[in-house]
Design a protein around this motif. Structure first.
Motif, short mmCIF file in Angstrom:
data_model
loop_
_atom_site.label_atom_id
_atom_site.label_comp_id
_atom_site.label_asym_id
_atom_site.label_seq_id
_atom_site.Cartn_x
_atom_site.Cartn_y
_atom_site.Cartn_z
N ILE A 196 0.84 -1.21 0.00
CA ILE A 196 0.00 0.00 0.00
C ILE A 196 0.87 1.25 0.00
O ILE A 196 0.62 2.21 -0.74
CB ILE A 196 -0.95 0.00 1.22
CG1 ILE A 196 -1.99 -1.12 1.08
CG2 ILE A 196 -1.64 1.35 1.36
CD1 ILE A 196 -2.84 -1.32 2.32
N LYS A 197 1.94 1.24 0.83
CA LYS A 197 2.84 2.39 0.88
C LYS A 197 3.58 2.60 -0.44
O LYS A 197 3.85 3.73 -0.84
CB LYS A 197 3.86 2.21 2.01
CG LYS A 197 3.27 2.40 3.40
CD LYS A 197 4.36 2.52 4.45
CE LYS A 197 5.14 1.25 4.61
NZ LYS A 197 6.13 1.34 5.70
N LEU A 198 3.88 1.50 -1.12
CA LEU A 198 4.63 1.59 -2.38
C LEU A 198 3.88 2.42 -3.41
O LEU A 198 4.48 3.16 -4.19
CB LEU A 198 4.89 0.19 -2.92
CG LEU A 198 5.62 0.10 -4.26
CD1 LEU A 198 7.04 0.64 -4.13
CD2 LEU A 198 5.64 -1.34 -4.77
N LYS A 199 2.54 2.32 -3.43
CA LYS A 199 1.74 3.03 -4.43
C LYS A 199 1.85 4.55 -4.30
O LYS A 199 1.56 5.28 -5.23
CB LYS A 199 0.27 2.62 -4.30
CG LYS A 199 0.01 1.16 -4.64
CD LYS A 199 -1.46 0.82 -4.49
CE LYS A 199 -1.74 -0.63 -4.83
NZ LYS A 199 -3.17 -0.97 -4.67
N ALA A 245 8.91 5.12 -6.51
CA ALA A 245 9.38 3.79 -6.88
C ALA A 245 8.31 3.04 -7.68
O ALA A 245 8.64 2.28 -8.60
CB ALA A 245 9.76 3.00 -5.64
N PHE A 246 7.05 3.24 -7.34
CA PHE A 246 5.95 2.58 -8.06
C PHE A 246 5.95 3.03 -9.51
O PHE A 246 5.86 2.21 -10.44
CB PHE A 246 4.62 2.92 -7.39
CG PHE A 246 3.41 2.46 -8.17
CD1 PHE A 246 2.99 1.14 -8.09
CD2 PHE A 246 2.71 3.34 -8.97
CE1 PHE A 246 1.89 0.71 -8.81
CE2 PHE A 246 1.60 2.92 -9.69
CZ PHE A 246 1.19 1.60 -9.61
N TRP A 247 6.04 4.34 -9.74
CA TRP A 247 6.03 4.86 -11.09
C TRP A 247 7.31 4.55 -11.84
O TRP A 247 7.31 4.41 -13.06
CB TRP A 247 5.76 6.37 -11.07
CG TRP A 247 4.38 6.67 -10.58
CD1 TRP A 247 4.01 7.21 -9.38
CD2 TRP A 247 3.16 6.41 -11.30
NE1 TRP A 247 2.65 7.30 -9.29
CE2 TRP A 247 2.09 6.81 -10.46
CE3 TRP A 247 2.87 5.87 -12.54
CZ2 TRP A 247 0.77 6.70 -10.85
CZ3 TRP A 247 1.55 5.75 -12.93
CH2 TRP A 247 0.51 6.16 -12.09
N LEU A 248 8.41 4.42 -11.10
CA LEU A 248 9.67 4.04 -11.73
C LEU A 248 9.55 2.65 -12.34
O LEU A 248 10.06 2.41 -13.45
CB LEU A 248 10.81 4.06 -10.70
CG LEU A 248 12.18 3.60 -11.22
CD1 LEU A 248 12.69 4.56 -12.29
CD2 LEU A 248 13.18 3.50 -10.07
N ALA A 249 8.88 1.74 -11.64
CA ALA A 249 8.69 0.39 -12.16
C ALA A 249 7.87 0.42 -13.45
O ALA A 249 8.17 -0.30 -14.40
CB ALA A 249 8.01 -0.49 -11.12
N VAL A 250 6.86 1.26 -13.48
CA VAL A 250 6.01 1.38 -14.67
C VAL A 250 6.78 2.02 -15.82
O VAL A 250 6.81 1.49 -16.95
CB VAL A 250 4.75 2.22 -14.36
CG1 VAL A 250 3.91 2.40 -15.63
CG2 VAL A 250 3.92 1.56 -13.26
N LEU A 262 11.16 -7.28 -4.73
CA LEU A 262 11.07 -8.33 -5.74
C LEU A 262 9.80 -8.18 -6.58
O LEU A 262 9.82 -8.36 -7.80
CB LEU A 262 11.10 -9.71 -5.08
CG LEU A 262 12.44 -10.12 -4.45
CD1 LEU A 262 12.27 -11.42 -3.66
CD2 LEU A 262 13.51 -10.30 -5.52
N SER A 263 8.70 -7.84 -5.92
CA SER A 263 7.43 -7.66 -6.63
C SER A 263 7.51 -6.50 -7.62
O SER A 263 6.97 -6.58 -8.73
CB SER A 263 6.29 -7.40 -5.63
OG SER A 263 6.12 -8.51 -4.76
N SER A 264 8.19 -5.43 -7.23
CA SER A 264 8.34 -4.28 -8.12
C SER A 264 9.16 -4.64 -9.35
O SER A 264 8.85 -4.21 -10.47
CB SER A 264 9.02 -3.12 -7.37
OG SER A 264 8.26 -2.72 -6.26
N ILE A 265 10.19 -5.45 -9.15
CA ILE A 265 11.04 -5.86 -10.27
C ILE A 265 10.26 -6.78 -11.21
O ILE A 265 10.31 -6.62 -12.44
CB ILE A 265 12.31 -6.56 -9.75
CG1 ILE A 265 13.15 -5.57 -8.94
CG2 ILE A 265 13.13 -7.14 -10.91
CD1 ILE A 265 14.28 -6.20 -8.17
#
Length: 260
Positions: free
Chosen positions: A16-19, A23-28, A117-120
């Motif tokens: 939830i915090k990641l969103k 970092a969340f948008w970096l993954a996208v 790991l989930s972000s990657i």
């Protein structure tokens, strides 16, 4: 609460915090950046990229993107996103707060590692889907390229990306430990960037098999022709072993650390 319940609860909170972070948008963005660039190149210079009769354009389109992304951009992405995810906590003294709570420290450490790991993995998925979308769009806008006349070899390239992810695990374990260990964002970032560059330079040497930052390159350049351990690519075996060692060592180091 049981230990597993603590871990699941922490992991949900971390996701939830990641969103709410960059970092969340970096993954996208990282996932779609290379496919978008290739889409623009193909759209503009399509006359020079028309395949021969009966040749699928997907093979060159997908393989070129994977070969251009994995050796350098994937390791750099891992270094950056790992540092960013942990830096958010350091900056807001969140780690100090988490370690002060009556919850197991291992659940804090490994739930954050799971988020990294989930972000990657998510970025890999975005990358693959973006390639398919932009390739299909090229088939509509530039029918001369014949993208709609052929089907991509899905499983071949999913396998390549999966092997690349496994080859990345050695970097993830070490970078996560460094990012957790040092409050200064520059330290893990600088170490990671230097190591990635060394990995690029050393990748052709036989000793590169012992250097995790070269594993992404080796997973592509060697493929199934590289050295094998128990019938599996030695690069992948070493990457997993290095990840397990650094993950455990990192937790043991953080567990005794007085986070200030």
């Amino acid at each position: 609460m049981t230990a597993i319940t603590f871990y699941i609860s922490n992991t949900k909170n971390e996701l939830i915090k990641l969103k709410r972070t960059f970092a969340f948008w970096l993954a996208v963005i990282s996932g779609i950046m290379i496919p978008l660039l290739f889409f623009i190149v193909y759209l503009v210079k399509y006359e020079k990229l028309i395949p021969a009769e009966g040749v699928s354009p997907w093979n060159k389109f997908m393989l070129d993107q994977i070969r251009n992304s994995i050796p350098f951009l994937v390791p750099m992405f891992i270094v950056l996103i790992t540092s960013l995810i942990i830096q958010v906590e350091h900056k807001a003294t969140g780690i100090k707060h988490l370690f002060a709570l009556p919850i197991p420290k291992w659940s804090v450490y490994y739930s954050k590692l799971f988020v990294v790991l989930s972000s990657i993995i998510a970025s890999y998925i975005y990358f693959f889907i973006a390639i398919l979308i932009f390739g299909s769009l090229l088939g509509v806008l530039r029918p001369e390229l014949n993208f709609l006349e052929f089907q991509p070899e899905y499983f071949k390239y999913i396998k390549m990306l999966s092997l690349s992810f496994v080859a990345s695990l050695g970097i993830v374990g070490l970078q996560f430990w460094l990012s957790f260990r040092f409050k200064n964002f520059i330290v893990p970032l600088a170490v990671g960037m230097i190591m990635v560059i060394i990995g690029l330079i050393a990748s052709r040497a036989p000793e590169a098999i012992y250097f995790p930052y070269a594993y992404n390159i080796l997973s592509i350049s060697q493929g199934s022709n590289g050295p094998q351990t128990f019938g599996v690519s030695t690069v992948l075996v070493y990457s997993v072993v290095f990840f397990l060692i650094t993950s455990v060592a990192g937790y043991l180091d953080i567990r005794r650390l007085n986070v200030k």
